[in-house]
Design a protein around this motif. Structure first.
Motif, mmCIF file in Angstrom:
data_model
loop_
_atom_site.group_PDB
_atom_site.id
_atom_site.type_symbol
_atom_site.label_atom_id
_atom_site.label_comp_id
_atom_site.label_asym_id
_atom_site.label_seq_id
_atom_site.Cartn_x
_atom_site.Cartn_y
_atom_site.Cartn_z
ATOM 1 N N ASP A 88 7.131 -0.775 48.331
ATOM 2 C CA ASP A 88 8.401 -0.107 48.586
ATOM 3 C C ASP A 88 8.761 -0.183 50.071
ATOM 4 O O ASP A 88 9.925 -0.393 50.435
ATOM 5 C CB ASP A 88 8.331 1.360 48.157
ATOM 6 C CG ASP A 88 8.275 1.528 46.649
ATOM 7 O OD1 ASP A 88 8.690 0.596 45.941
ATOM 8 O OD2 ASP A 88 7.825 2.591 46.179
ATOM 9 N N ALA A 89 7.740 -0.002 50.923
ATOM 10 C CA ALA A 89 7.977 -0.067 52.364
ATOM 11 C C ALA A 89 8.502 -1.442 52.766
ATOM 12 O O ALA A 89 9.437 -1.557 53.570
ATOM 13 C CB ALA A 89 6.694 0.252 53.123
ATOM 14 N N MET A 90 7.908 -2.479 52.192
ATOM 15 C CA MET A 90 8.360 -3.834 52.484
ATOM 16 C C MET A 90 9.799 -4.045 52.017
ATOM 17 O O MET A 90 10.615 -4.635 52.728
ATOM 18 C CB MET A 90 7.442 -4.850 51.816
ATOM 19 C CG MET A 90 7.858 -6.307 52.023
ATOM 20 S SD MET A 90 7.843 -6.806 53.776
ATOM 21 C CE MET A 90 6.059 -6.976 54.039
ATOM 22 N N THR A 91 10.114 -3.521 50.837
ATOM 23 C CA THR A 91 11.477 -3.640 50.308
ATOM 24 C C THR A 91 12.480 -2.932 51.210
ATOM 25 O O THR A 91 13.541 -3.476 51.529
ATOM 26 C CB THR A 91 11.552 -3.059 48.885
ATOM 27 O OG1 THR A 91 10.674 -3.783 48.022
ATOM 28 C CG2 THR A 91 12.971 -3.151 48.343
ATOM 29 N N PHE A 92 12.144 -1.707 51.626
ATOM 30 C CA PHE A 92 13.027 -0.952 52.511
ATOM 31 C C PHE A 92 13.241 -1.694 53.825
ATOM 32 O O PHE A 92 14.368 -1.790 54.327
ATOM 33 C CB PHE A 92 12.434 0.429 52.812
ATOM 34 C CG PHE A 92 12.381 1.371 51.639
ATOM 35 C CD1 PHE A 92 13.100 1.127 50.485
ATOM 36 C CD2 PHE A 92 11.603 2.520 51.705
ATOM 37 C CE1 PHE A 92 13.057 2.010 49.401
ATOM 38 C CE2 PHE A 92 11.544 3.410 50.642
ATOM 39 C CZ PHE A 92 12.270 3.143 49.482
ATOM 40 N N MET A 93 12.144 -2.192 54.390
ATOM 41 C CA MET A 93 12.225 -2.849 55.688
ATOM 42 C C MET A 93 13.052 -4.129 55.620
ATOM 43 O O MET A 93 13.911 -4.375 56.475
ATOM 44 C CB MET A 93 10.825 -3.166 56.218
ATOM 45 C CG MET A 93 10.817 -3.814 57.590
ATOM 46 S SD MET A 93 9.158 -4.142 58.224
ATOM 47 C CE MET A 93 8.680 -5.518 57.166
ATOM 48 N N MET A 94 12.815 -4.939 54.590
ATOM 49 C CA MET A 94 13.540 -6.190 54.455
ATOM 50 C C MET A 94 15.036 -5.938 54.246
ATOM 51 O O MET A 94 15.877 -6.664 54.779
ATOM 52 C CB MET A 94 12.971 -7.012 53.301
ATOM 53 C CG MET A 94 11.527 -7.461 53.514
ATOM 54 S SD MET A 94 11.289 -8.430 55.026
ATOM 55 C CE MET A 94 12.199 -9.921 54.614
ATOM 56 N N ALA A 95 15.354 -4.907 53.482
ATOM 57 C CA ALA A 95 16.761 -4.571 53.246
ATOM 58 C C ALA A 95 17.434 -4.128 54.543
ATOM 59 O O ALA A 95 18.582 -4.496 54.821
ATOM 60 C CB ALA A 95 16.875 -3.481 52.192
ATOM 61 N N ALA A 96 16.707 -3.362 55.342
ATOM 62 C CA ALA A 96 17.272 -2.860 56.596
ATOM 63 C C ALA A 96 17.492 -3.974 57.606
ATOM 64 O O ALA A 96 18.435 -3.928 58.406
ATOM 65 C CB ALA A 96 16.360 -1.796 57.192
ATOM 66 N N MET A 97 16.622 -5.002 57.574
ATOM 67 C CA MET A 97 16.708 -6.069 58.558
ATOM 68 C C MET A 97 17.460 -7.292 58.059
ATOM 69 O O MET A 97 17.664 -8.251 58.806
ATOM 70 C CB MET A 97 15.295 -6.478 58.983
ATOM 71 C CG MET A 97 14.485 -5.357 59.613
ATOM 72 S SD MET A 97 15.338 -4.554 61.014
ATOM 73 C CE MET A 97 15.321 -5.876 62.216
ATOM 74 N N LYS A 98 17.888 -7.256 56.810
ATOM 75 C CA LYS A 98 18.582 -8.413 56.237
ATOM 76 C C LYS A 98 19.849 -8.731 57.013
ATOM 77 O O LYS A 98 20.176 -9.892 57.254
ATOM 78 C CB LYS A 98 18.920 -8.135 54.765
ATOM 79 C CG LYS A 98 19.570 -9.309 54.052
ATOM 80 C CD LYS A 98 19.818 -8.981 52.586
ATOM 81 C CE LYS A 98 20.452 -10.158 51.849
ATOM 82 N NZ LYS A 98 20.697 -9.844 50.414
ATOM 83 N N ASN A 99 20.563 -7.685 57.395
ATOM 84 C CA ASN A 99 21.792 -7.841 58.162
ATOM 85 C C ASN A 99 21.551 -7.297 59.565
ATOM 86 O O ASN A 99 21.478 -6.079 59.769
ATOM 87 C CB ASN A 99 22.929 -7.079 57.476
ATOM 88 C CG ASN A 99 24.270 -7.290 58.154
ATOM 89 O OD1 ASN A 99 24.348 -7.467 59.360
ATOM 90 N ND2 ASN A 99 25.332 -7.257 57.366
ATOM 91 N N SER A 100 21.407 -8.182 60.538
ATOM 92 C CA SER A 100 21.076 -7.754 61.896
ATOM 93 C C SER A 100 22.179 -6.894 62.505
ATOM 94 O O SER A 100 21.902 -5.982 63.296
ATOM 95 C CB SER A 100 20.801 -8.967 62.783
ATOM 96 O OG SER A 100 21.925 -9.826 62.828
ATOM 97 N N THR A 101 23.418 -7.158 62.135
ATOM 98 C CA THR A 101 24.525 -6.353 62.649
ATOM 99 C C THR A 101 24.439 -4.925 62.132
ATOM 100 O O THR A 101 24.612 -3.956 62.884
ATOM 101 C CB THR A 101 25.884 -6.955 62.247
ATOM 102 O OG1 THR A 101 25.995 -8.274 62.807
ATOM 103 C CG2 THR A 101 27.034 -6.097 62.749
ATOM 104 N N ALA A 102 24.151 -4.775 60.836
ATOM 105 C CA ALA A 102 24.020 -3.446 60.244
ATOM 106 C C ALA A 102 22.843 -2.696 60.862
ATOM 107 O O ALA A 102 22.930 -1.484 61.119
ATOM 108 C CB ALA A 102 23.846 -3.556 58.734
#
Length: 262
Positions: free
Chosen positions: A96-110
Motif C-alpha cells: 500500500d505504501a508503494m502504491t501511495f508513493m507512486m501515485a503521489a509522484m506520478k505527476n511531478s507538478t501535482a
C-alpha cells in the motif's frame, strides 16, 4: 525568602502551563487534493519563530511524522507535518505504501503543488516567521525536500534522513538556493551506492552548499523506532532502527538549523 519562594513557584507554574500545542489543518493543494496537516508549536514562546516542514515516509502522515513535528516544536520551532497523499492517509503495509508513493509522484507538478500547499499553510500560522522556513524529510519525504530544493523553493535549508536521492529534475548551477544536509545510512540497500555517487556529483557540479553524512552500519529507516517492526514479514523492506544513528542525525539537524536560521 518568602518572596523568592513565591516568585519561584510562580515561575514553575508558568512553565507547567506552557506546552506544545497541536492542531489539525485541513487544506487543499493546487491539484484539488484534500490534504490534512498536523501543526505544532510551543505556546511558551511569544511572537514568531522559524518554521520547519516535516515530510513523511512512504507510510504516509502517521504518528511518527507527527511526533517529529512535536519534537521540533519543543525545540522552539513552528512545525507542520504535511500530507503528500491526501486526506491524511497512511498505512503499515509495504504494498500500500508503494502504491501511495507512486501515485503521489506520478505527476511531478501535482507533487510540487502539494508541497507548496503545505508550505503556504505553515507560513500562514501566526507563530511562523515566513522569511525563515526549512524542510526536513524521511525516506520518501527526504526525496521530496531534496526535489523542493532542486526547484528553487524559498527555503533556508533542507535535511534528508535516509531519503531517496535519485531525481527526475537534477540540479543545475544556480538552481538550488538553499543549504542541504543529507543523513544517509551506509548500509541502506534501498538507496544504491551508485545513487550516492550520482547525487554527490550532481551537487558538486551544480555548486551546491551541502553536507553528506554517511553513517556506518545504519540501514534505511534508521531514525524510526517502528522500523524494526515494519521491517518484518512478507514483502517487508530492508529497514531497521538504529538508536545511535537516530540520535547523531537529529543532533546534526539541530546544529544545521541553528546555523541556517542564524
Amino acid at each position: 525568602m518568602r518572596l523568592w519562594t513565591a516568585l519561584a513557584m510562580m515561575g514553575l507554574a508558568s512553565v507547567a502551563q506552557a506546552e506544545v500545542k497541536t492542531q489539525t489543518i485541513n487544506y487543499q493543494s493546487g491539484d484539488g487534493t484534500q490534504l490534512v496537516g498536523y501543526y505544532a508549536y510551543d505556546d511558551a514562546i511569544k511572537g514568531q519563530r522559524p518554521g520547519v516542514l516535516v515530510l513523511h515516509e512512504w507510510w504516509g502522515l502517521n504518528d511518527y511524522a507527527k511526533g517529529r513535528a512535536r519534537a521540533l516544536a519543543a525545540l522552539g520551532y513552528s512545525a507542520m507535518a504535511v500530507d503528500m497523499y491526501g486526506k491524511g492517509k497512511n498505512t503499515e503495509h509495504p504494498k500500500d505504501a508503494m502504491t501511495f508513493m507512486m501515485a503521489a509522484m506520478k505527476n511531478s507538478t501535482a507533487a510540487a503543488q502539494r508541497f507548496d500547499a503545505g508550505l503556504a499553510q505553515l507560513k500562514k500560522q501566526p507563530q511562523t516567521d515566513p522569511a525563515k522556513i526549512a524542510a526536513i524529510g524521511y525516506c520518501f519525504g527526504g526525496g521530496v525536500v531534496l526535489d523542493a530544493a532542486r526547484r528553487g523553493e524559498p527555503l533556508v535549508g533542507v535535511v534528508s534522513f535516509h531519503g531517496m536521492l535519485a531525481t527526475k529534475i537534477p540540479a543545475t548551477p544556480g538552481s538550488i538556493k538553499t543549504k542541504i544536509l543529507v543523513e544517509h545510512g551506509n548500509d541502506d540497500t534501498m538507496v544504491t551506492p551508485d545513487s550516492v555517487v550520482a547525487f554527490k556529483s550532481e551537487m558538486d557540479n551544480a555548486g551546491v552548499d551541502y553536507k553528506f553524512v554517511g553513517i556506518d552500519g545504519a540501514k534505511h529507516g534508521f531514525s524510526n523506532p517502528d522500523a524494526d517492526r515494519l521491517g518484518k514479514g512478507k514483502d517487508a523492506p530492508n529497514i531497521a532502527y538504529d538508536k545511535a544513528a537516530d540520535q547523531s542525525s537529529w543532533a546534526d539537524m539541530q546544529a544545521f538549523l541553528k546555523k541556517v536560521f542564524g
